[in-house]
Design an enzyme around this catalytic site. Structure first.
Site, short mmCIF file in Angstrom:
data_model
loop_
_atom_site.label_atom_id
_atom_site.label_comp_id
_atom_site.label_asym_id
_atom_site.label_seq_id
_atom_site.Cartn_x
_atom_site.Cartn_y
_atom_site.Cartn_z
N GLU A 179 0.82 -1.22 0.00
CA GLU A 179 0.00 0.00 0.00
C GLU A 179 0.85 1.27 0.00
O GLU A 179 1.22 1.78 1.05
CB GLU A 179 -0.92 0.00 1.23
CG GLU A 179 -1.83 1.23 1.31
CD GLU A 179 -2.77 1.21 2.52
OE1 GLU A 179 -2.69 0.29 3.34
OE2 GLU A 179 -3.57 2.15 2.64
N LYS A 221 -2.43 -2.00 -3.19
CA LYS A 221 -3.48 -1.12 -2.63
C LYS A 221 -3.04 0.33 -2.82
O LYS A 221 -2.39 0.91 -1.94
CB LYS A 221 -3.71 -1.45 -1.15
CG LYS A 221 -4.69 -0.53 -0.43
CD LYS A 221 -5.16 -1.10 0.89
CE LYS A 221 -5.98 -0.07 1.67
NZ LYS A 221 -6.67 -0.64 2.82
C1 5MM Z 1 -5.22 4.81 4.08
O1 5MM Z 1 -5.81 4.08 5.11
C2 5MM Z 1 -6.17 2.72 4.81
C3 5MM Z 1 -7.44 2.66 4.05
O2 5MM Z 1 -8.41 3.40 4.75
P1 5MM Z 1 -9.30 4.51 4.01
O3 5MM Z 1 -10.10 3.77 2.98
O4 5MM Z 1 -10.13 5.08 5.12
O5 5MM Z 1 -8.35 5.51 3.41
C4 5MM Z 1 -6.34 1.98 6.15
O6 5MM Z 1 -6.20 0.59 6.01
C5 5MM Z 1 -5.35 2.55 7.14
O7 5MM Z 1 -4.10 2.02 6.91
C6 5MM Z 1 -5.83 2.37 8.55
O8 5MM Z 1 -7.17 2.67 8.70
C7 5MM Z 1 -5.12 3.37 9.47
O9 5MM Z 1 -4.01 2.79 9.93
P2 5MM Z 1 -3.11 3.60 11.01
O10 5MM Z 1 -1.91 2.71 11.14
O11 5MM Z 1 -2.80 4.94 10.43
O12 5MM Z 1 -3.89 3.69 12.26
#
Ligand code: 5MM
Length: 346
Positions: A179, A221
């Site tokens: 990602e 991702k």
């Molecule tokens: C970019 O965040 C990821 C996808 O979420 P969105 O669709 O809301 O953008 C998500 O998997 C993200 O990595 C986690 O929610 C947050 O992780 P951290 O480590 O920042 O708590």
């Protein structure tokens, strides 16, 4: 080649099953608490567990969700009646995944830039999570667009980290979700976002190649190619979808089985509309499946409705299912604006 190669290939295929996407519910405690605070929900372990139970026990969720990414606290938790979350998922037909990075920290020597950490001890952590039932993993790198950023150093260091993580995952039997998120925050144009995303993805795949990562045993991702939130000209749905697919066709090897987008702070409707346009118009040109791995764009209505109150669980689950269903439609190119208007009844 990993001894797990056949299993990794079939896991990746199952993650990318037609009409399904991946639910990101891997918010670290800090992020989950931030989301709770915005809804005036007490930031306790108990509430985090209860909320994750609401999600994982949502009836029929597996019709639209192939797997969910968990956080370390969550993968060790159980339902109120004592069934482990991993078992709940396996029974429902959803593959358990785990966030492996330990967060994005300041990159030394580079103001306003981040480097994702978590490589130390990773081989042992992967072995433990595999034993617990996880079959895929996630690592998020953050690239910030600003006047002087991103630097080559930031892109390179993050691409190297993603590749080392992915190689360790494949060695230990977990399909790596790679990602690289180019943040939506900033005043940049969609053209600038294209430039940065293309450069980042080239660098990521170069490092994956150097580290011997098997492209057919991983999922990408990415963020979409989109105008910064502060940009005075906002690109249309058609432009975002067209530029995103153009960028991916120029950078992602066809052996990669699937691309599952993050929503990155886009509204729920926009996240669905962009994904839908990509599938409706460009499906025949894409060698990989194109689907979602959203967190906020799927969870938000459910979280808001639940508000920490057990009386709201049933309706919150319906709202969650509704967004999963709409994004499933978007992953097939059959989503319409009209679907948003349908009321969700308990
Ligand atoms: C970019 O965040 C990821 C996808 O979420 P969105 O669709 O809301 O953008 C998500 O998997 C993200 O990595 C986690 O929610 C947050 O992780 P951290 O480590 O920042 O708590």
């Amino acid at each position: 080649m990993s001894k797990y190669a056949p299993e990794l290939i079939s896991t990746a295929k199952a993650m990318m099953a037609e009409g399904k996407g991946i639910l990101a519910m891997d918010e670290s405690n800090g992020t989950c608490n931030k989301r709770f605070e915005q809804q005036d929900i007490a930031t306790t372990v108990k509430n985090r567990r209860t909320y994750r139970e609401l999600i994982l026990t949502c009836p029929n969720l597996s019709d639209y969700i192939s797997g969910a990414i968990l956080y370390d606290e969550t993968i060790r938790q159980s339902t109120k009646s004592g069934v482990s979350f991993v078992k709940v998922m396996q029974k429902a037909g959803m593959i358990p995944g785990i966030k492996l990075d330990t967060g994005a920290k300041n990159l030394a020597g580079h103001k306003d830039e981040k480097i994702t950490e978590g490589l130390d001890g990773l081989r042992d952590r992967i072995a433990e999570y595999y034993q617990m039932g996880a079959r895929f993993a996630k690592w998020r790198a953050v690239i910030t667009i600003g006047e002087a950023t991103p630097s080559d150093a930031c892109i390179e260091a993050n691409a190297y980290g993603l590749a080392r993580y992915a190689a360790l995952c494949q060695e230990g039997g977990l399909v790596p979700i790679v990602e690289p998120e180019v943040l939506i925050d900033g005043k940049h144009t969609i053209e600038r976002c294209y430039e940065v995303t293309e450069k980042t993805l080239h660098e990521v795949f170069r490092h994956l190649y150097v580290q011997n990562v098997a492209y057919d045993q991983m999922i990408l991702k990415p963020s979409m190619v989109i105008s910064g939130t502060g940009c005075s000209t906002q690109a249309s749905v058609e432009q975002v979808a067209t530029e995103t697919i153009r960028c991916l066709l120029n950078t992602v090897p066809p052996a990669v089985p699937g691309i599952a987008f993050l929503s990155g702070g886009q509204s729920q409707e926009r996240s669905s509309a962009h994904l839908n346009y990509m599938n409706a118009k460009f499906k025949s040109q894409c060698p990989w499946r194109v689907t979602f791995s959203y967190a906020r764009a799927i969870q938000q209505p459910a979280l808001e409705h639940w508000g920490g109150n057990s009386a709201n669980v049933a309706k919150a689950q319906k709202l969650l299912l509704q967004r999963a269903k709409l994004n499933s439609a978007a992953s097939k190119g059959t989503y319409t604006q009209k679907m948003e208007k349908k009321p969700v009844l308990v």
